[in-house]
Design an enzyme around this catalytic site. Structure first.
Site, PDB file in Angstrom:
ATOM      1  N   THR A 114     110.787  57.080 -32.472  1.00  0.00           N
ATOM      2  CA  THR A 114     111.924  56.030 -32.701  1.00  0.00           C
ATOM      3  C   THR A 114     111.869  54.688 -31.665  1.00  0.00           C
ATOM      4  OG1 THR A 114     114.148  55.821 -33.240  1.00  0.00           O
ATOM      5  CG2 THR A 114     113.701  56.955 -31.564  1.00  0.00           C
ATOM      6  N   HIS A 117     118.252  59.570 -34.511  1.00  0.00           N
ATOM      7  CA  HIS A 117     118.714  58.282 -33.662  1.00  0.00           C
ATOM      8  C   HIS A 117     120.163  58.174 -34.176  1.00  0.00           C
ATOM      9  CE1 HIS A 117     117.380  54.030 -32.992  1.00  0.00           C
ATOM     10  NE2 HIS A 117     118.477  53.960 -32.655  1.00  0.00           N
ATOM     11  N   CYS A 143     121.976  52.785 -28.478  1.00  0.00           N
ATOM     12  CA  CYS A 143     121.889  54.132 -29.209  1.00  0.00           C
ATOM     13  C   CYS A 143     121.150  55.328 -28.446  1.00  0.00           C
ATOM     14  CB  CYS A 143     121.046  53.944 -30.606  1.00  0.00           C
ATOM     15  SG  CYS A 143     121.616  52.703 -31.648  1.00  0.00           S
TER      16      CYS A 143
END
Lengths: 207, 160
Positions: free
Chosen positions: B22, B45, B28
């Site tokens: 990711t 995520h 996040c």
């Protein structure tokens, strides 16, 4: 029908936003040209309603290093404004105002940061003022917060802010260019859904 | 070997030589789960701590409290067993220093706290964490050995 989600905007609404972007960026370009004493061109603003992932692709990929300035909008219009400078644009500012070369983002010093903030401040203020004048709405902007990092990481901030409203995000994107070299920056104006409604109503657009 | 990219508010599972990645986590959090016996890996995520009533699967991946159980179910369907799962987490940075907006103030920190609370409740131990601070991170997670690799454009690279 009131707008609940950015997905509800139709082509006419988007045209209105595009026009606002046009006027705002025209104003911002003149103030930039004044500050740099150089010609600045703008392209026709792009209005995009995108998934978060598509947005970082539009900015050169999630890992592309950029300068992000975040301002909040308050008053009649609430929301966020992001000013995103690609490296060549940051270079243009530093080179023109301070005579410095920008080879690496790591090398920007306090003075450079402050020059970038100042230029952004003036550009975003002229952008927002033009829109405020046209719509007859009061829009205040905060002083910018700055972050130099990967585009994806910077965009996580507005993405999170709007995550509870929509899985799409509305970007009014304006591109500024100066010199024969391509030096690009973008202004992303992200009004809250209620504020979008006010903007449309004030311009006499049926929702 | 294939590289499986996970976007923001997204998740996926892998086994064998596959790698989950990711890119550019900001505030996040990326949650890596691993079953070392069957070598099944999962990466989620997430953007926000708590689901406030979103029921579609895509929306549930956005929140720590609904995304993690969902990831576990997907891993179980590949043969993973929940009591064997171990976690490695990264992200949760504060990208802008002086954000005054309530919805995003300390959101990185709140995301990390929520992820830890969910994992604790599910009795999944956290073996490694690279969280907080003020920079973006790219996270790779290798299904063959459960290694998490973090790269930051500003700070370098770490193997966890």
């Amino acid at each position: 029908m009131p707008i609940q989600d950015y997905k509800d905007l139709n082509e006419m609404h988007l045209d209105v936003l595009r026009e606002l972007g046009n006027i705002g960026s025209g104003n911002a370009a003149s103030s930039l040209a004044g500050m740099l004493a150089k010609a600045v061109d703008i392209s026709v603003p792009k209005i995009q309603i995108l998934d978060y992932n598509e947005v970082s692709d539009a900015l050169g990929g999630p890992e592309n290093m950029i300068v992000g300035l975040l301002l909040s909008l308050s008053g009649d219009v609430e929301g966020m404004l992001m000013f995103l400078l690609q490296k060549d644009f940051a270079h243009l500012i530093l080179n023109t105002l301070l005579g410095e070369e920008l080879n690496d983002f790591e090398d920007i010093d306090e003075m450079g940061i402050s020059a970038i903030k100042e230029v952004s401040n003036i550009m975003t203020a002229s952008y927002v003022n033009a829109i405020a004048e046209m719509t007859g709405l009061t829009i205040n902007i905060s002083v910018p917060d700055i972050c130099i990092d990967m585009a994806g990481a910077i965009l996580s901030v507005p993405a999170i802010h709007y995550a509870n409203i929509s899985d799409k995000i509305i970007f009014i994107e304006d591109e500024f260019r100066s010199d024969s070299d391509r030096a690009v920056s973008d202004i992303l104006m992200i009004p809250d859904v209620d504020s979008l409604q006010k903007i449309m109503t004030n311009l006499g657009i049926e929702i | 070997m294939s590289v499986i990219t996970i976007g923001i508010s997204d998740q996926n599972v892998a086994k064998g030589e596959d790698v989950l990645v990711t890119y550019a986590l900001g505030s996040c959090v990326g949650i890596c789960l691993y079953d070392p016996i069957v070598k099944v890996a999962g990466l989620s995520h997430i953007m926000l701590p708590t689901n406030t009533g979103v029921t579609d699967p895509k929306g549930q991946m956005r929140f720590a409290d609904t995304a993690i159980p969902m990831l576990i179910r997907r891993m179980e369907s590949l043969g993973a067993s929940k009591p064997r799962l171990k976690a490695k987490i990264a992200g949760g940075a504060q990208m802008f220093p002086a954000v005054t907006n309530a919805s995003i103030a300390n959101i990185g920190q709140r995301n990390v706290a929520a992820v830890k609370a969910v994992l604790a409740q599910l009795r999944i131990p956290i073996l490694a964490e690279d969280t907080g601070k003020d920079y973006g991170r790219t996270q790779h997670f290798y299904a063959k050995d459960g290694v998490m690799r973090i790269t930051s454009a500003k700070k370098g690279e770490w193997i966890w």
